[in-house]
Enzyme design. Structure first.
Site, short mmCIF file in Angstrom:
data_model
loop_
_atom_site.label_atom_id
_atom_site.label_comp_id
_atom_site.label_asym_id
_atom_site.label_seq_id
_atom_site.Cartn_x
_atom_site.Cartn_y
_atom_site.Cartn_z
N GLY A 145 29.51 33.73 43.99
CA GLY A 145 30.14 32.45 44.31
C GLY A 145 30.84 31.75 43.16
O GLY A 145 31.57 30.78 43.39
N TYR A 146 30.65 32.24 41.94
CA TYR A 146 31.20 31.51 40.79
C TYR A 146 32.73 31.47 40.81
O TYR A 146 33.33 30.40 40.72
CB TYR A 146 30.70 32.14 39.48
CG TYR A 146 31.10 31.35 38.26
CD1 TYR A 146 30.41 30.19 37.91
CD2 TYR A 146 32.17 31.73 37.45
CE1 TYR A 146 30.77 29.44 36.79
CE2 TYR A 146 32.54 31.00 36.34
CZ TYR A 146 31.84 29.86 36.02
OH TYR A 146 32.20 29.12 34.92
N CYS A 147 33.38 32.62 40.90
CA CYS A 147 34.85 32.66 40.88
C CYS A 147 35.45 31.89 42.05
O CYS A 147 36.37 31.08 41.83
CB CYS A 147 35.35 34.10 40.86
SG CYS A 147 34.96 34.98 39.33
N SER B 126 34.25 29.35 43.60
CA SER B 126 34.06 27.91 43.38
C SER B 126 35.07 27.39 42.35
O SER B 126 35.57 26.27 42.47
CB SER B 126 32.63 27.60 42.95
OG SER B 126 32.38 28.03 41.62
N LYS B 127 35.39 28.21 41.35
CA LYS B 127 36.38 27.80 40.35
C LYS B 127 37.79 27.81 40.93
O LYS B 127 38.62 26.97 40.57
CB LYS B 127 36.28 28.67 39.10
CG LYS B 127 34.92 28.59 38.43
CD LYS B 127 34.48 27.16 38.19
CE LYS B 127 33.06 27.07 37.70
NZ LYS B 127 32.59 25.68 37.61
#
Length: 182
Positions: free
Chosen positions: A36-38, A40-41
């Protein structure tokens, strides 16, 4: 959370003709790994871009800080390995078999390399924040870190096949196996 807080304070920021400074990441432009990190960015980037265009008419400046790799809790290899093990254990057996156990080992090893390549100088990020908040003419985007400025940001403008080749080179490859049938 970032969107909700920004929108709740936006009437005050508009009245003061203030500024909004959001921290995303260079991986908000070039997705290198899953989870989910990328995404979300990417969301922070899109929200900030649309907000900047809308708020310009009200005298509100919106800036995005796009750090590269820095030595934080996110890049700590011991914490990353522990979290990877926890997540790996929760995966269905079929998924683990399709990636192979070696995938996890290589991924953990690459996180150690990422940590070594990451900058310990968080002041590069805070300097961008300071400029975005205090400058007479803040920029729309600030890339922080040598990797963001010299490599990842320029790579994000390249054709998809080149970006895909880079990601395929640095990321582990799954075994593409299937579990034995019971």
């Amino acid at each position: 959370g970032l969107i909700e807080v920004t929108l709740s304070l936006l009437p005050l920021v508009k009245r003061a003709r203030g500024r909004v400074v959001n921290v995303a990441s260079v991986v908000g432009r070039l997705s290198i790994f899953g989870g989910g990190y990328c995404p979300s960015k990417f969301g922070v980037e899109a929200f900030s871009d649309s907000l900047r265009r809308e708020m310009r008419h009200f005298g509100v400046k919106v800036s995005i800080i796009e750090p590269g790799g820095f030595r934080t809790g996110v890049t700590d290899p011991k914490a990353a390995a522990k979290e990877l093990q926890r997540l790996w254990a929760q995966l269905p057996a079929e998924t683990r078999a399709s990636y192979g156990h070696r995938y996890l080992e290589i991924y953990a090893h690459r996180s150690v390399l990422l940590h070594r390549l990451s900058s310990p100088r968080l002041s590069r990020v805070t300097s961008c924040m300071q400029h975005a908040l205090l400058s007479r003419s803040p920029r729309s985007r600030y890339a922080a870190g040598w990797d963001a400025l010299l490599f990842l940001l320029p790579l994000s403008y390249c054709p998809a096949w080149l970006c895909d080749a880079f990601v395929a080179f640095v990321m582990p490859k799954p075994d593409c196996g299937t579990p034995p049938r019971p």
